[in-house]
Design a protein around this motif. Structure first.
Motif, PDB file in Angstrom:
ATOM      1  N   TYR A 241     -33.046  17.144 -20.702  1.00 43.97           N
ATOM      2  CA  TYR A 241     -31.914  16.752 -19.854  1.00 43.97           C
ATOM      3  C   TYR A 241     -30.746  17.719 -20.042  1.00 43.97           C
ATOM      4  N   PHE A 269     -22.036  10.259 -16.260  1.00 44.69           N
ATOM      5  CA  PHE A 269     -22.718   9.017 -16.628  1.00 44.69           C
ATOM      6  C   PHE A 269     -24.026   9.307 -17.357  1.00 44.69           C
ATOM      7  N   GLY A 270     -24.779  10.270 -16.854  1.00 43.19           N
ATOM      8  CA  GLY A 270     -26.042  10.618 -17.506  1.00 43.19           C
ATOM      9  C   GLY A 270     -25.827  11.181 -18.903  1.00 43.19           C
ATOM     10  N   CYS A 272     -23.178  10.664 -20.922  1.00 43.58           N
ATOM     11  CA  CYS A 272     -22.696   9.589 -21.808  1.00 43.58           C
ATOM     12  C   CYS A 272     -23.833   8.625 -22.156  1.00 43.58           C
ATOM     13  N   ALA A 273     -24.682   8.316 -21.157  1.00 45.30           N
ATOM     14  CA  ALA A 273     -25.808   7.414 -21.423  1.00 45.30           C
ATOM     15  C   ALA A 273     -26.771   8.020 -22.431  1.00 45.30           C
ATOM     16  N   ALA A 274     -27.017   9.318 -22.306  1.00 45.02           N
ATOM     17  CA  ALA A 274     -27.918   9.986 -23.256  1.00 45.02           C
ATOM     18  C   ALA A 274     -27.341   9.970 -24.668  1.00 45.02           C
ATOM     19  N   ILE A 276     -25.049   7.820 -25.914  1.00 44.79           N
ATOM     20  CA  ILE A 276     -25.001   6.448 -26.428  1.00 44.79           C
ATOM     21  C   ILE A 276     -26.390   5.978 -26.842  1.00 44.79           C
ATOM     22  N   ALA A 277     -27.402   6.273 -26.005  1.00 45.43           N
ATOM     23  CA  ALA A 277     -28.771   5.876 -26.346  1.00 45.43           C
ATOM     24  C   ALA A 277     -29.240   6.550 -27.632  1.00 45.43           C
ATOM     25  N   THR A 278     -28.891   7.827 -27.796  1.00 45.86           N
ATOM     26  CA  THR A 278     -29.275   8.531 -29.016  1.00 45.86           C
ATOM     27  C   THR A 278     -28.623   7.917 -30.244  1.00 45.86           C
TER      28      THR A 278
END
Length: 299
Positions: A241, A269-270, A272-274, A276-278
């Motif tokens: 990504y 958004f992508g 930040c989502a990556a 946060i998920a990590t």
């Protein structure tokens, strides 16, 4: 009881100690009496103060969270709109152009495979190669290329480490606290080892060092390899990504055009989502590793 002195009424002052009765009831409060009116106004004031303080602390917490997200959002937007394009023009775009002119797609695939497979054995990071794989091949072929090369990359140090088994075991003995989690991965049955290796790969432990230390913990090659592949999946997707995001920004910068508002929103958004998920997966893996150390092992 009152006393009369000089035709004036003087009220009697009575002190009640522990064990005395007040108004026919036991005084369990000790040597003092709680003063309040018939409607319990004192209690209501205390409750009002408690709820007011609790509500204010909750409100202040959310205000701080909103300010923090706003700050990081503005910082990310500034990076995307100004810092990113400048860095792209000076560094990324020249590298991409050199790569395109110098290597064909098949040759580049071979070079990326070799770097991801050999760099871990040389104690070198392979994340930049994963970024290039994401930029060039995307999610599909890029993931297959990286995962197969990573299988070789974690196997070579495991085999090399078996040649220096005693030295690695001595190094682990010098750091017992840090080696406790690694030694726990080599205990128990096949599934226990697979689960432990997977969590170690996800956790922030330096996986390049673990490639050499794994054999010294007596973990079997099967659960080691499979656990490594499963545990590296989140890192691989984040790297791909990141490469796609770099390519998108580089194309926009080379064409001298700015990203549209929806593109900026989806990009932020992508990203930040990556992140946060990590973070969530890493924290979860770290906690599970500590839990596994206290669990009874199944033979």
């Amino acid at each position: 009881m009152t006393f009369y002195e000089d035709d004036s009424v003087v009220p009697e002052l009575i002190m009640r100690m522990e064990g005395d009765k007040i108004d026919g009831g036991d005084n369990s409060e000790g040597d003092y009496v709680n003063l309040r009116d018939e409607n319990g106004a004192g209690e209501r004031c205390n409750l009002c103060g408690f709820y007011w303080g609790f509500g204010w602390s909750v409100l202040w917490y959310w205000v701080k969270m909103a300010l923090m997200f706003t700050f990081f959002g503005l910082l990310a937007a500034a990076c995307v709109m100004w810092v990113g394009p400048f860095f792209m023009d000076k560094e990324i775009i020249p590298i991409i152009n050199w790569e395109t002119r110098t290597f064909s797609t098949p040759v580049l695939a071979v070079l990326l495979f070799a770097s991801v497979a050999l760099f871990p054995a040389l104690l070198l990071p392979s994340s930049p190669s994963m970024w290039v794989a994401g930029m060039t091949f995307g999610y599909g072929f890029g993931f297959l290329l990286i995962i197969t090369a990573a299988a070789v990359g974690v196997s070579l140090p495991y085999l090399i480490g078996s040649l220096f088994l005693r030295k690695i075991q001595g190094w682990l003995d010098n750091y017992p606290k840090r080696a406790a989690i690694l030694r726990a991965a080599g205990e128990g049955n096949w599934f226990h080892q697979f689960r432990a290796v997977t969590l170690i790969r996800i956790s922030p432990f330096p996986y390049i060092l673990y490639n050499y230390c794994a054999v010294a913990t007596h973990v079997k090659y099967g659960p080691y390899l499979l656990g490594s592949m499963v545990g590296m999946v989140p890192e691989i997707f984040v790297s791909i990504y990141t490469g796609i995001l770099i390519r998108t920004l580089a194309d926009a910068s080379s064409d001298r055009r700015t990203l549209s508002a929806p593109q900026i929103v989806f990009t932020l958004f992508g990203f930040c989502a990556a992140v946060i998920a990590t973070v969530i997966i890493t924290v979860y893996a770290k906690r599970q590793l500590k839990v596994m150390q206290d669990e009874p092992l199944l033979a």
